[in-house]
Each structure stands twice: as C-alpha cells, then as structure tokens.
Scaffold this motif. Structure first.
Motif, short mmCIF file in Angstrom:
data_model
loop_
_atom_site.label_atom_id
_atom_site.label_comp_id
_atom_site.label_asym_id
_atom_site.label_seq_id
_atom_site.Cartn_x
_atom_site.Cartn_y
_atom_site.Cartn_z
N PRO A 151 0.67 -1.06 -0.15
CA PRO A 151 0.08 0.19 -0.07
C PRO A 151 0.63 1.21 -0.06
CG PRO A 151 -0.17 -1.23 2.00
CD PRO A 151 0.72 -1.99 1.13
N THR A 152 0.54 2.38 -0.88
CA THR A 152 1.10 3.34 -0.67
C THR A 152 0.68 4.66 -0.01
OG1 THR A 152 0.14 4.06 -2.78
CG2 THR A 152 2.35 2.82 -3.11
N TRP A 158 -8.82 1.77 2.45
CA TRP A 158 -10.36 1.91 2.43
C TRP A 158 -10.87 1.04 1.06
CZ3 TRP A 158 -10.11 2.12 7.04
CH2 TRP A 158 -9.74 3.06 7.76
N ASP A 159 -10.00 0.59 0.40
CA ASP A 159 -10.45 -0.07 -0.87
C ASP A 159 -11.09 -1.41 -0.65
OD1 ASP A 159 -10.72 -1.86 -3.24
OD2 ASP A 159 -9.06 -0.57 -4.21
N LYS A 160 -12.44 -1.56 -1.00
CA LYS A 160 -13.09 -2.63 -0.74
C LYS A 160 -12.58 -4.13 -0.94
CE LYS A 160 -17.63 -0.39 -1.63
NZ LYS A 160 -18.69 -0.22 -2.23
N GLY A 164 -12.26 -6.71 5.70
CA GLY A 164 -12.11 -7.60 6.51
C GLY A 164 -10.51 -7.75 6.87
N ARG A 165 -9.64 -7.19 6.09
CA ARG A 165 -8.33 -7.55 6.24
C ARG A 165 -7.60 -6.45 6.96
NH1 ARG A 165 -5.96 -8.06 0.77
NH2 ARG A 165 -4.33 -8.66 1.86
N ILE A 166 -8.38 -5.49 7.37
CA ILE A 166 -7.29 -4.18 7.95
C ILE A 166 -7.51 -4.15 9.63
CG2 ILE A 166 -7.14 -1.55 7.82
CD1 ILE A 166 -6.24 -3.18 5.06
N ALA A 167 -6.50 -3.85 10.11
CA ALA A 167 -6.92 -3.51 11.62
C ALA A 167 -6.23 -2.14 12.24
CB ALA A 167 -6.25 -4.66 12.34
#
Length: 190
Positions: A151-152, A158-160, A164-167
């Motif tokens: 990720p840059t 916030w990309d769909k 469920g993979r971001i904390a």
C-alpha cells in the motif's frame, strides 16, 4: 531525593511525567511505583528502562503497575487522590493535561529535576505537569504475504478489496498495529 546523583535523577526523569518522589520502604531500600501502559509497552519498558535503572541503583526498587490505557491510569489516580500510591505515571498528553487541570498530581519543575533543562523544547508542553517521555507516530505497516503490492497511502486501505483485512487500533492505544511476529508471539490475529 537530595542524595541522588545527577545520573540517578536523569534515570528517574526517564520514568515518567508525574512528580517522581521516592518513598522509603526501609532504611536501605527506597521504592518507586510506576504506572504506565501494559502489554508490549510494559515488557519493553521494564527491560530497557526499569531493570537497568534498578541494576545501577540497587537501593531503589521500582514496582510497575500496567494499565491498558491512559484513561484507566487517570481513573486510578483520581481514586487514590486522598492517599496516593503511585509515584510516577506515564500517560498520553491529553489525559495528563486533564489530570493536571484537576490537580491530581504535582507538576515536575526544572528546579526539582534539573535535567529537564536539557530536553528538547517539544518535551515541555504548556499545561502538562511533566516532560514528555516518548513521542509517538502512527505509521502504515503491512504484511508482505497478504498484499500483492505494498500500500502506498492510507486511502488505499479503504479499498473494498481489503475488506475484513485491515486492523487499526484506536486512540488512546499507542500500538498502531501488529506485525506477523507480534501476532504469533501474542496469539493475536490480524
């Protein structure tokens, strides 16, 4: 604290933002009770600050009381206002200011702790009763095995496709996220 050397005072100053007075546990030993963050912060702080301090100052014992958040530390200090049991407390600046506004603790001055004159100006925040111990920055971390391309920007999270993979830990938690190694060591999951 008058018999403490400058080095010992410097070490005491590294212990926190509240007034670092030392209570006498016995004729030979003094005791300091430090309240600060629990979990990873506690483990690292004990190993890198408290244990070396006690080794260099065998007549001073440091007891550590870990709490998950600064708000919980402030609640404990409020409850103990009439009979304080904590000598030093490390907490987030906003919470420290709130406690200072309530006169929960005594301010630390450069006269009491001369090493404060050597701190960077940013460590002394108007309205906060003691010097900053750490400066925190929120950083973007990712697990290389879980992202095809790094990720840059924060916006990309916030990309769909990442649902469920971001904390993200919310304030006042100082731990912005977990590495794969942290998760394996603590049993926590992404």
């Amino acid at each position: 604290m008058q018999d403490l050397t400058r080095r010992k005072v410097l070490a005491l100053g590294a212990l926190g933002v509240a007034m670092p007075w030392v209570s006498k546990a016995s004729a030979q030993e003094r005791k300091i009770t430090v309240a600060a963050y629990s979990d990873i912060f506690e483990d690292i702080y004990k190993r890198t600050v408290i244990e070396p301090f006690m080794k260099a100052n065998p007549g001073i014992r440091v007891d550590y009381m870990g709490m998950p958040t600064s708000a919980q530390n402030l609640g404990m200090l409020r409850a103990q206002k009439a009979a304080p049991q904590i000598d030093v407390c490390i907490m987030d600046v906003v919470v420290a200011k709130a406690g200072g506004d309530e006169n929960i603790y005594k301010p630390v001055t450069a006269e009491q702790l001369p090493v404060m004159k050597e701190l960077v100006p940013a460590a002394l925040i108007q309205g906060v009763p003691g010097p900053a111990v750490t400066f925190d920055a929120l950083v973007l971390m990712y697990a290389p095995g879980k992202f095809a391309t790094p990720p840059t920007s924060w916006k990309e999270l916030w990309d769909k496709k990442h649902a469920g993979r971001i904390a993200i830990d919310a304030p006042p938690n100082l731990v912005g996220g977990w590495t794969d190694a942290d998760c394996q060591q603590t049993g926590r999951r992404w």
